[in-house]
Write an enzyme that holds these catalytic residues in place. Structure first.
Site, mmCIF file in Angstrom:
data_model
loop_
_atom_site.group_PDB
_atom_site.id
_atom_site.type_symbol
_atom_site.label_atom_id
_atom_site.label_comp_id
_atom_site.label_asym_id
_atom_site.label_seq_id
_atom_site.Cartn_x
_atom_site.Cartn_y
_atom_site.Cartn_z
ATOM 1 N N LYS A 293 0.867 4.056 -2.963
ATOM 2 C CA LYS A 293 0.587 5.472 -2.711
ATOM 3 C C LYS A 293 1.809 6.343 -3.012
ATOM 4 C CE LYS A 293 -3.765 5.347 -1.437
ATOM 5 N NZ LYS A 293 -4.787 5.783 -2.431
ATOM 6 N N TYR B 199 0.848 -1.207 0.000
ATOM 7 C CA TYR B 199 0.000 0.000 0.000
ATOM 8 C C TYR B 199 0.882 1.254 0.000
ATOM 9 C CZ TYR B 199 -3.558 3.367 1.626
ATOM 10 O OH TYR B 199 -4.402 4.452 1.752
HETATM 11 P P1 NAD Z 1 -13.544 3.697 1.574
HETATM 12 O O1 NAD Z 1 -13.224 2.243 1.644
HETATM 13 O O2 NAD Z 1 -14.555 4.255 2.485
HETATM 14 O O3 NAD Z 1 -13.914 4.096 0.083
HETATM 15 C C1 NAD Z 1 -13.207 3.611 -1.029
HETATM 16 C C2 NAD Z 1 -14.170 3.511 -2.192
HETATM 17 O O4 NAD Z 1 -13.457 3.068 -3.358
HETATM 18 C C3 NAD Z 1 -15.298 2.503 -1.966
HETATM 19 O O5 NAD Z 1 -16.547 3.128 -2.248
HETATM 20 C C4 NAD Z 1 -14.998 1.392 -2.954
HETATM 21 O O6 NAD Z 1 -16.154 0.747 -3.464
HETATM 22 C C5 NAD Z 1 -14.283 2.163 -4.042
HETATM 23 N N1 NAD Z 1 -13.457 1.286 -4.900
HETATM 24 C C6 NAD Z 1 -12.645 0.263 -4.525
HETATM 25 N N2 NAD Z 1 -12.102 -0.316 -5.595
HETATM 26 C C7 NAD Z 1 -12.558 0.356 -6.684
HETATM 27 C C8 NAD Z 1 -12.366 0.212 -8.072
HETATM 28 N N3 NAD Z 1 -11.569 -0.746 -8.580
HETATM 29 N N4 NAD Z 1 -13.005 1.079 -8.895
HETATM 30 C C9 NAD Z 1 -13.809 2.040 -8.413
HETATM 31 N N5 NAD Z 1 -14.041 2.220 -7.101
HETATM 32 C C10 NAD Z 1 -13.426 1.378 -6.250
HETATM 33 O O7 NAD Z 1 -12.123 4.413 1.788
HETATM 34 P P2 NAD Z 1 -11.728 5.917 2.181
HETATM 35 O O8 NAD Z 1 -11.130 5.876 3.534
HETATM 36 O O9 NAD Z 1 -12.807 6.877 1.869
HETATM 37 O O10 NAD Z 1 -10.503 6.115 1.179
HETATM 38 C C11 NAD Z 1 -10.546 6.950 0.053
HETATM 39 C C12 NAD Z 1 -9.115 7.129 -0.476
HETATM 40 O O11 NAD Z 1 -8.313 7.777 0.515
HETATM 41 C C13 NAD Z 1 -8.406 5.815 -0.805
HETATM 42 O O12 NAD Z 1 -7.599 5.989 -1.951
HETATM 43 C C14 NAD Z 1 -7.541 5.588 0.416
HETATM 44 O O13 NAD Z 1 -6.419 4.770 0.129
HETATM 45 C C15 NAD Z 1 -7.142 7.012 0.749
HETATM 46 N N6 NAD Z 1 -6.710 7.209 2.146
HETATM 47 C C16 NAD Z 1 -7.544 6.965 3.191
HETATM 48 C C17 NAD Z 1 -7.095 7.173 4.483
HETATM 49 C C18 NAD Z 1 -7.962 6.925 5.690
HETATM 50 O O14 NAD Z 1 -7.433 6.965 6.813
HETATM 51 N N7 NAD Z 1 -9.257 6.707 5.560
HETATM 52 C C19 NAD Z 1 -5.805 7.640 4.703
HETATM 53 C C20 NAD Z 1 -4.978 7.886 3.619
HETATM 54 C C21 NAD Z 1 -5.447 7.676 2.344
#
Ligand code: NAD
Length: 250
Positions: free
Chosen positions: A160, A156
């Site tokens: 990223k 991961y």
């Molecule tokens: P989440 O799991 O709530 O939402 C992710 C969404 O992506 C889901 O709706 C899922 O269905 C969709 N998804 C997954 N695979 C997919 C695909 N192949 N095509 C289209 N859609 C797809 O996660 P989140 O926490 O809202 O994360 C959003 C972004 O932020 C991600 O890229 C995550 O890596 C990044 N992020 C999150 C955090 C955190 O702490 N929550 C921290 C750093 C980065």
């Protein structure tokens, strides 16, 4: 007057109700944007779009599937005739140690986070180039900058970090066309990506590492996305903006 009045925006992975994409979509809509929510499930995407109010669109699109990305963008251009902003938010993570990363783990995590960002960007770039304007916002992570330490495994972090490299290279190549590309590096934000998957001890250890003493909220990330999507960041490109409560200060 909203910061995105009259703008047409595509946000991937924005159907997750408590997710960063959905919070971003809501804030953008409040600022006057017309939003397309792309996600794996058509019904979930449509429902999320409906939630934003009238005129927004929900489409099924797996960002790993290049023809699907192109088809979604074509369908949106038929309606809108332009795309001003793309937020590459779709992402998945897995809490694995280095020796436990199997080939299929690598493929899944690299594909959604990195390949998906490339494919969706490639789908909108010709339009943005033609318009001579556009803003692409990519969701990276503090995990890229400090080598994980929250939840996601090394694959991961690598995905990223790849997003950061892609962001900067796209920013350089697209700047002459007035297309800006920036990344957000969220720290620990309470969403379903980790919900129920952290033990109380892990959760406490994470909080201990955050000078602000709290997990981030989805709206904290959405606010940063609004800044990068709108003209108030007009001279920012190739940047990585931290939204982490001070958990990494460099
Ligand atoms: P989440 O799991 O709530 O939402 C992710 C969404 O992506 C889901 O709706 C899922 O269905 C969709 N998804 C997954 N695979 C997919 C695909 N192949 N095509 C289209 N859609 C797809 O996660 P989140 O926490 O809202 O994360 C959003 C972004 O932020 C991600 O890229 C995550 O890596 C990044 N992020 C999150 C955090 C955190 O702490 N929550 C921290 C750093 C980065």
């Amino acid at each position: 007057m909203g910061l995105l009045e009259g703008r047409f925006v595509v946000i991937t992975g924005a159907a997750s109700p408590r997710g960063l994409g959905k919070a971003t979509a809501r804030l953008f809509a409040e600022h006057g944007a017309t939003v397309a929510i792309l996600d794996l499930d058509a019904d979930a995407a449509a429902e999320a779009a409906e939630d934003l109010g009238e005129g927004h669109v929900g489409l099924a699109c797996n960002v790993v599937d290049k023809p699907a990305c192109e088809a979604a963008v074509r369908a949106l251009l038929d309606r809108w005739e332009r795309i001003d902003v793309l937020v590459n938010n779709a992402g998945i993570t897995q809490p694995l140690k280095i020796m436990d990363i199997a080939p299929e783990n690598y493929d899944a995590v690299l594909d959604v986070n990195l390949r998906g960002t490339l494919y969706m960007s490639q789908a909108v770039i010709p339009t943005m180039r033609q318009q001579k304007s556009g803003s692409i916002v990519n969701m990276s992570s503090v995990s890229a900058q400090r080598g994980g330490g929250i939840f996601g495994g090394p694959h991961y972090s690598a995905a990223k970090a790849g997003v950061l490299g892609l962001t900067k290279a796209m920013a350089r190549e697209l700047a002459p066309a007035n297309v800006r590309v920036n990344a957000i590096c969220p720290g620990f934000i309470a969403t379903d990506i980790t919900a129920g998957k952290l033990t109380p001890e892990m959760q406490q250890a994470v909080l201990d590492g955050i000078p602000m003493g709290r997990a981030g909220e989805a709206i904290d990330v959405a606010g940063c996305a609004l800044f990068l999507a709108s003209d108030i960041s007009a001279y920012c490109t190739g940047t990585e903006v931290d939204v982490n409560g001070g958990s990494l200060i460099h």
